[in-house]
Design a protein around this motif. Structure first.
Motif, mmCIF file in Angstrom:
data_model
loop_
_atom_site.group_PDB
_atom_site.id
_atom_site.type_symbol
_atom_site.label_atom_id
_atom_site.label_comp_id
_atom_site.label_asym_id
_atom_site.label_seq_id
_atom_site.Cartn_x
_atom_site.Cartn_y
_atom_site.Cartn_z
ATOM 1 N N GLU A 155 0.827 -1.207 0.000
ATOM 2 C CA GLU A 155 0.000 0.000 0.000
ATOM 3 C C GLU A 155 0.858 1.254 0.000
ATOM 4 O O GLU A 155 0.546 2.240 -0.682
ATOM 5 C CB GLU A 155 -0.930 -0.011 1.216
ATOM 6 C CG GLU A 155 -2.001 -1.095 1.143
ATOM 7 C CD GLU A 155 -2.953 -1.031 2.323
ATOM 8 O OE1 GLU A 155 -2.804 -0.103 3.163
ATOM 9 O OE2 GLU A 155 -3.848 -1.899 2.411
ATOM 10 N N LYS A 157 3.878 1.541 -1.203
ATOM 11 C CA LYS A 157 4.468 1.663 -2.536
ATOM 12 C C LYS A 157 3.459 2.251 -3.516
ATOM 13 O O LYS A 157 3.802 3.157 -4.298
ATOM 14 C CB LYS A 157 4.942 0.292 -3.033
ATOM 15 C CG LYS A 157 5.478 0.315 -4.456
ATOM 16 C CD LYS A 157 5.958 -1.063 -4.917
ATOM 17 C CE LYS A 157 6.475 -1.007 -6.341
ATOM 18 N NZ LYS A 157 7.021 -2.320 -6.787
ATOM 19 N N GLN A 158 2.248 1.754 -3.477
ATOM 20 C CA GLN A 158 1.223 2.244 -4.398
ATOM 21 C C GLN A 158 0.937 3.719 -4.165
ATOM 22 O O GLN A 158 0.780 4.503 -5.119
ATOM 23 C CB GLN A 158 -0.059 1.427 -4.237
ATOM 24 C CG GLN A 158 -1.127 1.742 -5.270
ATOM 25 C CD GLN A 158 -0.671 1.530 -6.701
ATOM 26 O OE1 GLN A 158 0.073 0.596 -6.988
ATOM 27 N NE2 GLN A 158 -1.107 2.406 -7.613
ATOM 28 N N ALA A 159 0.894 4.119 -2.898
ATOM 29 C CA ALA A 159 0.650 5.527 -2.573
ATOM 30 C C ALA A 159 1.791 6.405 -3.074
ATOM 31 O O ALA A 159 1.567 7.526 -3.569
ATOM 32 C CB ALA A 159 0.491 5.683 -1.065
ATOM 33 N N LEU A 161 3.791 5.741 -5.651
ATOM 34 C CA LEU A 161 3.698 5.808 -7.108
ATOM 35 C C LEU A 161 2.604 6.787 -7.541
ATOM 36 O O LEU A 161 2.781 7.574 -8.484
ATOM 37 C CB LEU A 161 3.423 4.414 -7.684
ATOM 38 C CG LEU A 161 4.592 3.425 -7.647
ATOM 39 C CD1 LEU A 161 4.114 2.026 -8.027
ATOM 40 C CD2 LEU A 161 5.714 3.860 -8.577
ATOM 41 N N GLU A 162 1.490 6.744 -6.851
ATOM 42 C CA GLU A 162 0.392 7.656 -7.189
ATOM 43 C C GLU A 162 0.769 9.106 -6.902
ATOM 44 O O GLU A 162 0.450 10.008 -7.683
ATOM 45 C CB GLU A 162 -0.861 7.262 -6.405
ATOM 46 C CG GLU A 162 -1.462 5.949 -6.872
ATOM 47 C CD GLU A 162 -2.668 5.537 -6.045
ATOM 48 O OE1 GLU A 162 -3.053 6.311 -5.129
ATOM 49 O OE2 GLU A 162 -3.238 4.454 -6.309
ATOM 50 N N LYS A 163 1.457 9.326 -5.805
ATOM 51 C CA LYS A 163 1.879 10.679 -5.446
ATOM 52 C C LYS A 163 2.777 11.280 -6.525
ATOM 53 O O LYS A 163 2.657 12.462 -6.868
ATOM 54 C CB LYS A 163 2.610 10.660 -4.106
ATOM 55 C CG LYS A 163 3.184 12.004 -3.693
ATOM 56 C CD LYS A 163 3.963 11.895 -2.390
ATOM 57 C CE LYS A 163 4.613 13.217 -2.018
ATOM 58 N NZ LYS A 163 5.392 13.137 -0.750
ATOM 59 N N HIS A 164 3.672 10.463 -7.055
ATOM 60 C CA HIS A 164 4.633 10.952 -8.047
ATOM 61 C C HIS A 164 4.184 10.646 -9.486
ATOM 62 O O HIS A 164 4.928 10.921 -10.423
ATOM 63 C CB HIS A 164 6.008 10.330 -7.788
ATOM 64 C CG HIS A 164 6.652 10.804 -6.518
ATOM 65 N ND1 HIS A 164 7.484 11.895 -6.473
ATOM 66 C CD2 HIS A 164 6.556 10.339 -5.246
ATOM 67 C CE1 HIS A 164 7.895 12.084 -5.229
ATOM 68 N NE2 HIS A 164 7.355 11.150 -4.463
ATOM 69 N N GLN A 165 3.005 10.048 -9.612
ATOM 70 C CA GLN A 165 2.438 9.713 -10.921
ATOM 71 C C GLN A 165 3.430 8.897 -11.764
ATOM 72 O O GLN A 165 3.633 9.158 -12.944
ATOM 73 C CB GLN A 165 2.029 10.993 -11.656
ATOM 74 C CG GLN A 165 0.932 11.774 -10.938
ATOM 75 C CD GLN A 165 0.517 13.030 -11.672
ATOM 76 O OE1 GLN A 165 1.357 13.768 -12.193
ATOM 77 N NE2 GLN A 165 -0.785 13.272 -11.753
ATOM 78 N N GLN A 167 5.235 4.812 -12.618
ATOM 79 C CA GLN A 167 4.880 3.405 -12.779
ATOM 80 C C GLN A 167 5.876 2.457 -12.115
ATOM 81 O O GLN A 167 5.514 1.372 -11.674
ATOM 82 C CB GLN A 167 4.780 3.070 -14.274
ATOM 83 C CG GLN A 167 3.664 3.812 -14.991
ATOM 84 C CD GLN A 167 3.624 3.486 -16.476
ATOM 85 O OE1 GLN A 167 4.294 2.571 -16.945
ATOM 86 N NE2 GLN A 167 2.834 4.247 -17.224
ATOM 87 N N ASN A 198 7.543 8.162 -15.966
ATOM 88 C CA ASN A 198 7.195 6.791 -15.570
ATOM 89 C C ASN A 198 8.033 6.292 -14.400
ATOM 90 O O ASN A 198 7.710 5.275 -13.796
ATOM 91 C CB ASN A 198 7.379 5.834 -16.751
ATOM 92 C CG ASN A 198 6.385 6.088 -17.863
ATOM 93 O OD1 ASN A 198 5.243 6.471 -17.607
ATOM 94 N ND2 ASN A 198 6.806 5.884 -19.106
ATOM 95 N N ASN A 226 10.460 13.721 -9.199
ATOM 96 C CA ASN A 226 10.609 12.264 -9.178
ATOM 97 C C ASN A 226 12.029 11.822 -8.833
ATOM 98 O O ASN A 226 12.446 10.708 -9.155
ATOM 99 C CB ASN A 226 10.183 11.667 -10.523
ATOM 100 C CG ASN A 226 8.677 11.542 -10.624
ATOM 101 O OD1 ASN A 226 7.952 12.154 -9.854
ATOM 102 N ND2 ASN A 226 8.201 10.753 -11.571
#
Length: 356
Positions: A155, A157-159, A161-165, A167, A198, A226
């Motif tokens: 979770e 990690k997913q957050a 990735l979403e924060k920094h848009q 992949q 990405n 990023n």
């Protein structure tokens, strides 16, 4: 059992912590010796007994002293146990260029606890040659968290990735040695990778990394969303959440490989390359992109896993504590070590006069 955790560098916090938890759970008495210049950043003060007084350690009269460093004061009571600060060694077959490390015997230790067959075999050979220490294969305590927590940060990690848009998370973890580090040579390439929307590039520097180099990256990170500098001394979480590692001749490469994930190195000095290595900066970006698309080295990594650290149950600290206790059942606590006059003088100079 009375246990001393001998800590001289911040990277040792995460190595020795599992031993503290396991020993205390078994009812043992544990004290940390921590160099005074790093006590302010010690993260486990709330539930640990610590001291920067070598006299306090003398008075403690330990049964065992666990240390990941190259040396430990010879005059301290207790079996001196080498637990290592990395999986990288320093001779042909592992590193062509010698790094001060694994296979150099400095005569401070009574017992070497190894992580896998590759190291156990070599240290057994050295034990026969020197005749004053023993070797037991237990696994490496630092990696307990790596295996126990490998599914814990999904979770987070997913957050991230979403924060920094982004992949994929790329972890850049260069060594500090001026002759081996890639930090300056591939600076432009790391910056370019971080500009790819990405990618989220995390940078974890060694404690001894050149301050000017660190400052250069920190300045760049101020304007690149990023590109993130990781200040946490414990790298475990970042190994787990990253999809690919970029490095050079750093022992952390092997820790990442044990998670069965791809690595790209720049001018590594390893003698057993089981990953993608490039010798020109301009090849780095295309190699990273290629490996992300097709993990061609997955089968080769199994050799590293089998030989360096096949035990993935997260119980290495437990085995290490039990190994020392079993050793003490069959041996008396050593009262002294055979050291050269020079090394005795160096220890006395560093730690001062003590009262026994």
């Amino acid at each position: 059992m009375k246990v001393v955790l001998f800590c001289k560098k911040p990277y040792s916090f995460g190595i020795l912590r599992p031993l503290q938890m396991e020993a205390e759970q078994a009812g043992d008495e544990v004290i940390w010796y921590i160099d005074s210049d790093i006590t302010s950043i010690f993260p486990y003060k709330a539930d640990s007994t610590i001291t920067s007084s070598i006299q306090a350690i003398v008075d403690f009269k330990a049964d065992a002293i666990f240390a990941p460093g190259n040396n430990v004061p010879h005059f301290l009571r207790g079996v001196k146990v080498q637990v290592f600060h990395g999986l990288a060694g320093g001779e042909k077959g592992l590193f062509k260029k010698r790094k001060k490390g694994h296979f150099r015997i400095r005569n401070y230790y009574d017992l070497y606890l190894t992580s896998g067959a590759f190291f156990t075999k070599r240290f057994n050979q050295l034990a026969k040659k020197h005749g004053d220490f023993e070797v037991i294969e237990t696994g490496w305590c630092k990696l307990d968290a790596l295996f126990i927590q490998k599914n814990d940060f999904k979770e987070e990690k997913q957050a991230l990735l979403e924060k920094h848009q982004a992949q994929k998370i790329l972890l850049f973890a260069p060594t500090f040695s001026p002759s081996l580090t890639s930090a300056e040579a591939i600076f432009n390439e790391i910056i370019t990778l971080s500009k790819n929307p990405n990618h989220l590039v995390l940078i974890k520097f060694h404690d001894k990394m050149n301050k000017e180099v660190k400052a250069k990256y920190k300045q760049a990170a101020q304007t690149l969303k990023n590109l993130v500098i990781v200040d946490d001394p414990n790298i475990i979480k970042y190994l787990i959440i990253s999809d690919l590692m970029i490095s050079d001749t750093s022992s952390v490469v092997y820790e990442f490989l044990l998670l069965d994930k791809p690595v790209v190195t720049f001018k590594t000095s390893s003698g057993n390359i089981k990953w993608t290595n490039v010798d020109k900066p301009e090849l780095l970006i295309s190699s990273v992109e290629s490996v992300l698309k097709s993990d061609i080295n997955q089968k080769n990594r199994q050799w590293i896993i089998d030989n360096y650290h096949p035990l993935s149950d997260g119980k290495s600290a437990k085995r290490m504590i039990e190994a020392v206790k079993n050793w003490l059942k069959n041996n008396t606590v050593p009262e002294k070590r055979k050291l050269s006059i020079l090394r005795r003088w160096e220890m006395s100079k560093k730690y001062g006069k003590i009262k026994k």
